[in-house]
Scaffold this motif. Structure first.
Motif, mmCIF file in Angstrom:
data_model
loop_
_atom_site.group_PDB
_atom_site.id
_atom_site.type_symbol
_atom_site.label_atom_id
_atom_site.label_comp_id
_atom_site.label_asym_id
_atom_site.label_seq_id
_atom_site.Cartn_x
_atom_site.Cartn_y
_atom_site.Cartn_z
ATOM 1 N N ASP A 66 0.845 -1.157 0.051
ATOM 2 C CA ASP A 66 0.098 0.028 0.179
ATOM 3 C C ASP A 66 0.800 1.143 -0.024
ATOM 4 N N SER A 67 1.971 1.192 0.824
ATOM 5 C CA SER A 67 2.788 2.365 0.749
ATOM 6 C C SER A 67 3.467 2.538 -0.501
ATOM 7 N N LEU A 68 4.060 1.442 -0.894
ATOM 8 C CA LEU A 68 4.645 1.687 -2.396
ATOM 9 C C LEU A 68 3.770 2.144 -3.501
ATOM 10 N N SER A 69 2.389 1.710 -3.465
ATOM 11 C CA SER A 69 1.322 2.474 -4.413
ATOM 12 C C SER A 69 1.169 3.638 -4.446
ATOM 13 N N ILE A 70 1.376 4.078 -3.022
ATOM 14 C CA ILE A 70 1.193 5.616 -2.839
ATOM 15 C C ILE A 70 2.170 6.466 -3.303
ATOM 16 N N ILE A 71 3.382 5.785 -3.027
ATOM 17 C CA ILE A 71 4.558 6.259 -3.393
ATOM 18 C C ILE A 71 4.896 6.557 -4.962
ATOM 19 N N ASN A 72 4.124 5.390 -5.598
ATOM 20 C CA ASN A 72 4.351 5.267 -7.153
ATOM 21 C C ASN A 72 3.486 6.276 -7.622
ATOM 22 N N ALA A 80 13.523 -1.601 -5.748
ATOM 23 C CA ALA A 80 13.825 -3.224 -5.880
ATOM 24 C C ALA A 80 13.525 -3.976 -4.835
ATOM 25 N N MET A 81 12.898 -4.992 -4.680
ATOM 26 C CA MET A 81 12.542 -5.654 -3.675
ATOM 27 C C MET A 81 13.046 -7.162 -3.873
ATOM 28 N N PHE A 82 13.725 -7.458 -2.606
ATOM 29 C CA PHE A 82 14.183 -8.878 -2.575
ATOM 30 C C PHE A 82 13.300 -9.608 -1.388
ATOM 31 N N SER A 83 12.812 -10.756 -1.707
ATOM 32 C CA SER A 83 12.134 -11.463 -0.793
ATOM 33 C C SER A 83 12.095 -12.868 -1.207
ATOM 34 N N ALA A 84 12.340 -13.879 -0.152
ATOM 35 C CA ALA A 84 11.953 -15.167 -0.398
ATOM 36 C C ALA A 84 10.715 -15.348 -0.635
ATOM 37 N N ARG A 85 9.717 -14.585 -0.142
ATOM 38 C CA ARG A 85 8.285 -14.869 -0.674
ATOM 39 C C ARG A 85 8.132 -14.527 -2.165
ATOM 40 N N GLY A 86 7.877 -15.691 -2.737
ATOM 41 C CA GLY A 86 7.824 -15.923 -4.006
ATOM 42 C C GLY A 86 6.372 -15.681 -4.656
ATOM 43 N N GLY A 87 5.838 -16.397 -4.612
ATOM 44 C CA GLY A 87 4.433 -16.705 -5.324
ATOM 45 C C GLY A 87 3.975 -15.618 -6.201
ATOM 46 N N SER A 88 3.395 -16.071 -7.564
ATOM 47 C CA SER A 88 3.261 -15.059 -8.488
ATOM 48 C C SER A 88 2.208 -14.035 -8.255
ATOM 49 N N GLY A 98 4.324 -1.012 -7.892
ATOM 50 C CA GLY A 98 5.426 0.088 -8.353
ATOM 51 C C GLY A 98 6.707 -0.441 -8.079
ATOM 52 N N VAL A 99 6.890 -1.821 -7.785
ATOM 53 C CA VAL A 99 8.349 -2.411 -7.631
ATOM 54 C C VAL A 99 8.695 -2.512 -8.901
ATOM 55 N N SER A 100 10.020 -2.068 -9.238
ATOM 56 C CA SER A 100 10.524 -2.013 -10.587
ATOM 57 C C SER A 100 11.324 -3.322 -10.738
#
Length: 194
Positions: A66-72, A80-88, A98-100
């Motif tokens: 939600d925060s990233l959407s507002i920033i976008n 750039a987001m790094f995460s072990a949480r994959g799921g499509s 807005g994650v590039s």
């Protein structure tokens, strides 16, 4: 010589964050702020104005997206987001927010520079598309306004389409104005008439 990129690092693992911040500085980046959580992310982006935000949080949640959407929307910034949480599904929501660049594994010193380059390139491409779409929307709206004014001239003054267009063009040239401005004036004037 251009100023090195200013980076906001959000990492909830202090040891990894320290390693990555050393790597960033060694690669010539400026570390503007290092956060241990995404709490207050909007305010931090607003006050620090980073060139890019790097996020590696063990369990990113909806609040971050939600925060990233507002920033976008308000202050587009490459992320750039790094995460072990994959799921499509989550990755899709992250990109919509807005994650590039999304890296499905955690951040590491050797992966951070390529991730920055990918995020910056993707962000530039997206911004160019956004600007192109906005120009196209504006042109379409202008065309609609001009067509509407022509339609009113045709209906109220008994002109054919070519004569209505010529009238708009001549008024614009004689008044040193744009066809859009003339069309808007004609619409306001003719709509107020019975």
């Amino acid at each position: 010589m251009s100023k090195p990129l200013g980076i906001m690092l959000v990492d909830d693992q202090p040891e990894r964050a320290e390693m990555v911040s050393r790597q960033l500085r060694a690669a010539g980046y400026r570390l503007l702020v290092q956060l241990t959580s995404a709490e207050g992310l909007l305010q931090h982006v607003d006050s620090h104005r980073p060139d890019i935000v790097l996020i590696d949080i063990e369990s990113p949640d909806r609040d971050i997206l939600d925060s990233l959407s507002i920033i976008n929307r308000q202050n587009p910034t490459p992320v750039a987001m790094f995460s072990a949480r994959g799921g499509s599904d989550f990755i899709g929501r992250a990109v919509e927010a807005g994650v590039s660049a999304y890296m499905a594994e955690g951040m590491s010193a050797e992966r951070v520079t390529p991730a920055i380059e990918i995020a910056m390139a993707q962000f530039r491409n997206f911004q160019q598309l956004r600007q192109s779409l906005e120009r196209t929307r504006k042109q379409l709206q202008e065309r609609k306004t001009i067509e509407r004014a022509k339609g009113l001239l045709m209906a109220k003054k008994g002109l054919d389409e070519e004569a209505a267009h010529r009238t708009l063009r001549n008024i614009a040239m004689n008044s040193n104005s744009t066809m859009l401005a003339v069309a808007e004036q004609i619409i306001n004037h003719l709509q107020s008439q019975p």
